[in-house]
Design an enzyme around this catalytic site. Structure first.
Site, PDB file in Angstrom:
ATOM      1  CB  THR A 142      -7.327   3.875  -2.551  1.00 11.80           C
ATOM      2  OG1 THR A 142      -7.608   2.606  -1.999  1.00 11.80           O
ATOM      3  CG2 THR A 142      -8.603   4.569  -2.849  1.00 11.80           C
ATOM      4  CB  THR A 143      -3.526   7.455  -3.896  1.00  8.08           C
ATOM      5  OG1 THR A 143      -3.622   8.874  -3.957  1.00  8.08           O
ATOM      6  CG2 THR A 143      -2.190   7.035  -4.463  1.00  8.08           C
ATOM      7  CG  ASP A 174      -1.595   1.280   1.480  1.00 12.56           C
ATOM      8  OD1 ASP A 174      -2.215   1.763   0.523  1.00 12.56           O
ATOM      9  OD2 ASP A 174      -1.541   1.820   2.609  1.00 12.56           O
ATOM     10  CG  ASP A 234      -2.008   7.441   0.050  1.00 11.84           C
ATOM     11  OD1 ASP A 234      -1.156   8.316  -0.108  1.00 11.84           O
ATOM     12  OD2 ASP A 234      -2.795   7.084  -0.844  1.00 11.84           O
ATOM     13  N   GLY A 258     -10.394   6.906  -1.439  1.00 13.73           N
ATOM     14  CA  GLY A 258     -10.552   7.564  -2.739  1.00 13.73           C
ATOM     15  C   GLY A 258     -10.923   9.027  -2.538  1.00 13.73           C
TER      16      GLY A 258
HETATM   17  C1  XBP Z   1      -5.623   5.894   0.244  1.00 14.64           C
HETATM   18  C2  XBP Z   1      -6.750   6.776   0.074  1.00 14.64           C
HETATM   19  C3  XBP Z   1      -6.693   7.743  -0.975  1.00 14.64           C
HETATM   20  C4  XBP Z   1      -5.977   9.011  -0.718  1.00 14.64           C
HETATM   21  C5  XBP Z   1      -6.407  10.029  -1.738  1.00 14.64           C
HETATM   22  O1  XBP Z   1      -6.057   4.694   0.837  1.00 14.64           O
HETATM   23  O2  XBP Z   1      -7.739   6.660   0.731  1.00 14.64           O
HETATM   24  O3  XBP Z   1      -8.028   8.095  -1.179  1.00 14.64           O
HETATM   25  O4  XBP Z   1      -6.296   9.523   0.559  1.00 14.64           O
HETATM   26  O5  XBP Z   1      -6.104   9.654  -3.009  1.00 14.64           O
HETATM   27  P1  XBP Z   1      -5.117   3.409   0.854  1.00 14.64           P
HETATM   28  P2  XBP Z   1      -6.854  10.286  -4.268  1.00 14.64           P
HETATM   29  O6  XBP Z   1      -3.851   3.817   1.539  1.00 14.64           O
HETATM   30  O7  XBP Z   1      -5.862   2.403   1.690  1.00 14.64           O
HETATM   31  O8  XBP Z   1      -4.922   2.949  -0.558  1.00 14.64           O
HETATM   32  O9  XBP Z   1      -7.329  11.647  -3.902  1.00 14.64           O
HETATM   33  O10 XBP Z   1      -5.826  10.306  -5.356  1.00 14.64           O
HETATM   34  O11 XBP Z   1      -8.024   9.373  -4.608  1.00 14.64           O
HETATM   35 MG    MG Z   2      -3.049   3.153   3.392  1.00 20.32          MG
END
Ligand code: XBP
Ligand code: MG
Length: 257
Positions: free
Chosen positions: A129-130, A10, A12, A53
């Site tokens: 997800t980002t 992952d 973020d 997201g």
């Molecule tokens: C990451 C997220 C993403 C980011 C924002 O979750 O929730 O939504 O906060 O990204 P994870 P975007 O670490 O579980 O993948 O604005 O580009 O969607």
């Molecule tokens: Mg994460």
């Protein structure tokens, strides 16, 4: 028993504390640029993280928080999809600027673990997800542009319709690598992330952060404070690991257990 072939990360919260120091800041910059008087606090953002997201998170805010905060519902423009997509595109632009400015370093032990994995010939992928551009800007500005090629697959954003906690993004990464779940180990930082990785039948190691320290990590093989370093011990919060920092040897032990 299968051999460990690949590590799937992952981004973020796991590779870097991008939520508080990157995404949140960029969201607020985008709101300001659009002339909106919204300003998400770090605390509110913790609640908004329940939905993964960025576009989905903006809608979650408008549907579940806005009216409570201000006493009246947001009057959505005629074309909500275009409105949200425009705000989100601006947020991505600001996020990439923040990465270029070096606003967010990688977390403890991440660079070392990548290097060890490469030395050991393990394959690596990303499941996040980002937005894809956010991943490449983080990697480029922390490790150099060549690091993008360290990852065989960068599975990110809208590439799958259902974001985490759905398993789709991990399933996508595994399939693209032509591997089976039992040949891979996943790394996550959140409850939604863990639901996604374990939903894909992946053994998972969790490293917590300030936003996720109280999450339910049932089903994780190991829950750690961070990956640690030889001179900076990690804390093992649950699971069995006698090592003072998380190495590829630790990964192999967890994987074989
Ligand atoms: C990451 C997220 C993403 C980011 C924002 O979750 O929730 O939504 O906060 O990204 P994870 P975007 O670490 O579980 O993948 O604005 O580009 O969607
Ligand atoms: Mg994460």
């Amino acid at each position: 028993m299968s051999q460990l072939e690949a590590l799937i990360f992952d981004v973020d919260g796991t590779l870097a504390d991008t939520e508080r120091d990157g995404h949140l800041v960029a969201f607020n910059m985008a709101f300001e640029e659009a002339g909106l008087d919204w300003n998400w606090s770090a605390e509110l953002y913790g609640q908004l993280l329940a939905v993964t997201g960025g576009k989905e998170r903006i809608r979650y805010y408008l549907n579940d928080f806005y009216e409570q905060e201000r006493g009246q519902a947001f009057s959505m423009p005629d074309d909500p999809d275009t409105f949200v997509a425009g705000l989100h595109a601006s947020k991505t632009k600001f996020y990439m600027q923040l990465m270029a400015d070096g606003a967010v370093p990688l977390r403890t032990g991440v660079v070392r673990l990548f290097q060890e994995a490469r030395d050991a010939g393990l394959r690596m992928a990303i499941a996040t997800t980002t937005t894809p551009a956010n991943v490449t800007s983080l990697l480029t500005h922390t490790l150099g542009a060549e690091s993008i090629d360290w990852f065989e697959v960068i599975a990110a954003g809208d590439i799958v319709p259902a974001k985490k906690p759905a398993a789709d993004i991990f399933l996508y990464a595994i399939e693209k690598m032509n591997l089976k779940a039992e040949q891979c180990l996943a790394f996550e930082d959140s409850h939604n992330g863990l639901l996604s990785s374990t939903g894909a039948n992946l053994k998972t190691v969790v490293t917590i952060n300030d936003y996720t320290s109280d999450h339910d990590f049932t089903g994780a093989e190991l829950v750690l404070s961070d990956f640690g370093e030889p001179e900076q011990s990690m804390k093992v919060l649950s699971g069995n690991c006698d090592d003072s920092y998380f190495s590829i040897q630790s990964a192999q032990k967890i994987f074989q257990a």
